[in-house]
Enzyme design. Sequence first.
Site, mmCIF file in Angstrom:
data_model
loop_
_atom_site.group_PDB
_atom_site.id
_atom_site.type_symbol
_atom_site.label_atom_id
_atom_site.label_comp_id
_atom_site.label_asym_id
_atom_site.label_seq_id
_atom_site.Cartn_x
_atom_site.Cartn_y
_atom_site.Cartn_z
ATOM 1 N N TYR A 136 0.810 -1.221 0.000
ATOM 2 C CA TYR A 136 0.000 0.000 0.000
ATOM 3 C C TYR A 136 0.843 1.271 0.000
ATOM 4 O O TYR A 136 0.339 2.339 0.384
ATOM 5 C CB TYR A 136 -0.951 -0.009 1.200
ATOM 6 N N ASN A 184 -13.439 -3.855 4.341
ATOM 7 C CA ASN A 184 -14.370 -3.816 3.205
ATOM 8 C C ASN A 184 -14.252 -5.045 2.290
ATOM 9 O O ASN A 184 -14.509 -4.966 1.096
ATOM 10 C CB ASN A 184 -14.254 -2.494 2.439
HETATM 11 P P1 CMP Z 1 -8.448 -0.924 -1.143
HETATM 12 O O1 CMP Z 1 -9.099 -1.141 -2.462
HETATM 13 O O2 CMP Z 1 -7.794 -2.117 -0.543
HETATM 14 O O3 CMP Z 1 -7.346 0.251 -1.235
HETATM 15 C C1 CMP Z 1 -7.026 1.077 -0.163
HETATM 16 C C2 CMP Z 1 -7.905 0.849 1.034
HETATM 17 O O4 CMP Z 1 -7.863 1.851 2.011
HETATM 18 C C3 CMP Z 1 -9.341 0.794 0.580
HETATM 19 O O5 CMP Z 1 -9.564 -0.399 -0.121
HETATM 20 C C4 CMP Z 1 -10.069 0.951 1.936
HETATM 21 O O6 CMP Z 1 -10.281 -0.294 2.580
HETATM 22 C C5 CMP Z 1 -9.072 1.752 2.792
HETATM 23 N N1 CMP Z 1 -9.551 3.077 3.137
HETATM 24 C C6 CMP Z 1 -9.783 3.535 4.371
HETATM 25 N N2 CMP Z 1 -10.201 4.813 4.347
HETATM 26 C C7 CMP Z 1 -10.260 5.181 3.051
HETATM 27 C C8 CMP Z 1 -10.623 6.383 2.372
HETATM 28 N N3 CMP Z 1 -11.025 7.478 3.021
HETATM 29 N N4 CMP Z 1 -10.562 6.395 1.010
HETATM 30 C C9 CMP Z 1 -10.131 5.312 0.324
HETATM 31 N N5 CMP Z 1 -9.769 4.148 0.917
HETATM 32 C C10 CMP Z 1 -9.844 4.076 2.268
#
Ligand code: CMP
Length: 141
Positions: A50, A113
């Site tokens: 990430y 999520n």
């Molecule tokens: P993912 O697709 O795994 O990529 C980044 C992750 O950050 C996203 O899914 C969410 O689970 C997490 N996340 C938490 N807060 C935010 C936010 N405000 N905007 C985008 N992603 C978020």
Amino acid sequence: AVERTLSMIKPDAVAKNVIGEIYSRFEKAGLRIVASKMVQLSAEDAGKFYAVHKERPFYKDLCDFMCSGPIMAQVLEGENAIAKNREVMGATNPKEAAAGTIRADFADSIDANAVHGSDAAETAAQEIAFFFNAFELCDRP
Ligand code: CMP
């Protein structure tokens, strides 16, 4: 065009024991699984995966969450696989996810999520290479 995308089932959905139900959603959408493994990410692994979000306020919580338990990583292949997978997943925030999507049905919060999916061709290639080598990627014509 036929594409490949990197998908993860996050620790929350693995803990709910819905790996098979989520795989079924991919298959019903015409996506083929061409590589798959269960892994426990270290804090360092999650931080690297990430890294693009390093400056975002949610970075630390996201990395802590992603190494809180095992995840399933898989490569999905199919026509427009990147966009199709994002459609099947639903919006990042489950409160905004359309009915019948994976996040509407299995996600609890924007952090927990349920699934991850690559957002573009370039990130898909990087994310696939993060988890899989050439021997682990299968051809499924
Ligand atoms: P993912 O697709 O795994 O990529 C980044 C992750 O950050 C996203 O899914 C969410 O689970 C997490 N996340 C938490 N807060 C935010 C936010 N405000 N905007 C985008 N992603 C978020």
